[in-house]
Write an enzyme that holds these catalytic residues in place. Structure first.
Site, PDB file in Angstrom:
ATOM      1  N   LEU A 153     -23.338 -44.642 -54.640  1.00 46.12           N
ATOM      2  CA  LEU A 153     -23.891 -45.681 -54.341  1.00 46.12           C
ATOM      3  C   LEU A 153     -23.752 -46.732 -55.487  1.00 46.12           C
ATOM      4  O   LEU A 153     -24.081 -46.659 -56.451  1.00 46.12           O
ATOM      5  CB  LEU A 153     -25.179 -45.857 -53.765  1.00 46.12           C
ATOM      6  CG  LEU A 153     -25.586 -44.961 -52.631  1.00 46.12           C
ATOM      7  CD1 LEU A 153     -26.976 -45.176 -52.003  1.00 46.12           C
ATOM      8  CD2 LEU A 153     -24.559 -45.115 -51.403  1.00 46.12           C
ATOM      9  N   ASP A 154     -23.129 -47.937 -55.125  1.00 44.33           N
ATOM     10  CA  ASP A 154     -23.312 -49.065 -55.821  1.00 44.33           C
ATOM     11  C   ASP A 154     -24.685 -49.472 -56.642  1.00 44.33           C
ATOM     12  O   ASP A 154     -25.649 -48.992 -55.946  1.00 44.33           O
ATOM     13  CB  ASP A 154     -22.892 -50.389 -55.332  1.00 44.33           C
ATOM     14  CG  ASP A 154     -21.428 -50.463 -54.894  1.00 44.33           C
ATOM     15  OD1 ASP A 154     -20.732 -49.920 -55.219  1.00 44.33           O
ATOM     16  OD2 ASP A 154     -20.937 -51.318 -53.887  1.00 44.33           O
ATOM     17  N   ARG A 155     -24.896 -49.850 -57.694  1.00 45.78           N
ATOM     18  CA  ARG A 155     -25.898 -49.947 -58.399  1.00 45.78           C
ATOM     19  C   ARG A 155     -27.238 -50.916 -57.503  1.00 45.78           C
ATOM     20  O   ARG A 155     -28.369 -50.396 -57.572  1.00 45.78           O
ATOM     21  CB  ARG A 155     -26.042 -50.930 -59.841  1.00 45.78           C
ATOM     22  CG  ARG A 155     -26.969 -51.206 -60.514  1.00 45.78           C
ATOM     23  CD  ARG A 155     -26.920 -52.280 -61.486  1.00 45.78           C
ATOM     24  NE  ARG A 155     -26.233 -51.899 -62.576  1.00 45.78           N
ATOM     25  CZ  ARG A 155     -26.668 -51.433 -63.898  1.00 45.78           C
ATOM     26  NH1 ARG A 155     -27.885 -50.955 -63.732  1.00 45.78           N
ATOM     27  NH2 ARG A 155     -25.866 -51.129 -64.523  1.00 45.78           N
TER      28      ARG A 155
ATOM     29  N   THR B 289     -27.115 -51.071 -54.295  1.00 45.86           N
ATOM     30  CA  THR B 289     -27.055 -50.538 -53.027  1.00 45.86           C
ATOM     31  C   THR B 289     -28.228 -49.541 -52.781  1.00 45.86           C
ATOM     32  O   THR B 289     -28.312 -48.409 -53.685  1.00 45.86           O
ATOM     33  CB  THR B 289     -25.870 -49.994 -52.172  1.00 45.86           C
ATOM     34  OG1 THR B 289     -24.870 -51.290 -52.198  1.00 45.86           O
ATOM     35  CG2 THR B 289     -25.869 -49.474 -51.007  1.00 45.86           C
TER      36      THR B 289
ATOM     37  N   ARG C 147     -18.480 -54.001 -48.644  1.00 48.78           N
ATOM     38  CA  ARG C 147     -18.771 -55.249 -49.444  1.00 48.78           C
ATOM     39  C   ARG C 147     -17.244 -55.913 -49.524  1.00 48.78           C
ATOM     40  O   ARG C 147     -17.285 -57.215 -48.957  1.00 48.78           O
ATOM     41  CB  ARG C 147     -19.421 -55.255 -50.700  1.00 48.78           C
ATOM     42  CG  ARG C 147     -20.600 -54.588 -50.701  1.00 48.78           C
ATOM     43  CD  ARG C 147     -20.909 -54.159 -52.275  1.00 48.78           C
ATOM     44  NE  ARG C 147     -21.178 -55.425 -53.251  1.00 48.78           N
ATOM     45  CZ  ARG C 147     -21.047 -55.269 -54.571  1.00 48.78           C
ATOM     46  NH1 ARG C 147     -21.085 -53.966 -55.047  1.00 48.78           N
ATOM     47  NH2 ARG C 147     -21.062 -56.267 -55.055  1.00 48.78           N
TER      48      ARG C 147
END
Length: 307
Positions: free
Chosen positions: A138-140, A142, A241
């Protein structure tokens, strides 16, 4: 047919696999990763009918193939004490609820204070040595569900599910704008995603990129914003995104692909569910992560303004 005994994982070779090389059998049937296969053959821990064999040994029907089950020797990352919210755990897997503003695992210059470091600390506190094996990222900024495998054979099976798109990841996102269903009436954005030249951390819709498919449905319209439920058919970097920005409905608070918001200090994106087949039993597992406080508060403020 397979069975475990005395630290060995054993299979009886079916007739349809006769004449297969033992290395191919380990890869295709026993689902042993390449790194583990190398280690097994180097240490002479692959056996056929009780005798050590080399990679090119041909198998016969009813041969008994056995491999040594190595215990993990390291965590793979530095163990640290930190926040670990366990959503699901058993002998094969663990699913954590990752908070926002945290990396899943060390990258580049960062080797500390990631979810992987804290999971290693969690295992260390329990007196267990388990190598940290994230199945996806997961993105930082998210939040939500992250799946880890506890053994290499389970990692191999789960990564095969991920590649086959049979691990289902469901997200909640609050986006800027209303009416997305009019522009994408089938609830699907199917647009390739590629890198932005000169900006290695940024992505964009690009016909020359890799195929990316995002499905969505509307959960609620709140004034000038829309709460979406989304699920991924592919897993490209920043996929939701990028697709939302391309569609003209950027994720609220997304500082890279949209604009900052006073209502939330990060992109309002949460991995709310993950569904997968258990690598040991084959049973379907569904895990859910509750909406985090910052997204709840953001939605509550919008409702108070517009409803």
């Amino acid at each position: 047919m397979k069975k475990h005994q005395n630290g060995l994982k054993k299979y009886i070779v079916a007739e349809k696999y006769a004449d297969m090389l033992v290395e191919d059998y380990l890869k295709s049937v026993m689902k042993v990763s390449g790194r583990t296969r190398q280690r097994l053959f180097r240490s002479k821990n692959v056996f056929v009918n009780g005798s050590p064999v080399h990679t090119k040994r041909k198998l016969k029907g009813n041969d008994l193939v056995a491999i040594r089950i190595f215990p993990d020797e390291t965590y793979g990352v530095k163990p640290q004490i930190g926040p670990v919210e366990v959503l699901y755990e058993d002998e094969a897997v663990i699913v954590l609820n990752k908070p926002a503003n945290m990396l899943v695992h060390p990258t580049g210059q960062t080797d500390s204070f990631t979810l992987a470091n804290y999971l290693a600390g969690y295992f260390q506190a329990k007196g267990q040595i388990v190598t940290i094996r994230p199945i996806h990222r997961l993105d930082r900024d998210t939040s939500g569900c992250v799946l880890f495998a506890k053994k290499p054979e389970y990692q191999t099976k789960l990564e095969a599910q991920l590649k086959a798109n049979t691990i289902h990841r469901i997200y909640k996102a609050l986006v800027v704008g209303v009416g997305i269903e009019k522009e994408f009436p089938d609830g699907c954005i199917d647009r390739n995603i590629g890198r932005v030249p000169g900006q290695p951390n940024r992505r964009r819709v690009d016909d020359r990129g890799k195929r990316a498919v995002t499905h969505f449905k509307i959960s609620e319209v709140i004034g000038p914003n829309t709460l979406l439920e989304l699920w991924l058919e592919t897993g490209r970097t920043h996929q939701i995104r990028v697709h939302m920005n391309y569609a003209g409905y950027p994720v609220l608070g997304d500082k890279m692909y949209g604009t900052p918001s006073r209502l939330i200090n990060r992109q309002a994106l949460h991995a709310s569910e993950i569904h997968f087949l258990h690598p040991l039993t084959g049973a379907k597992v569904e895990v859910r992560a509750p909406l985090p406080k910052d997204m709840e508060n953001c939605i509550s403020k919008l409702r108070s303004f517009f409803i």
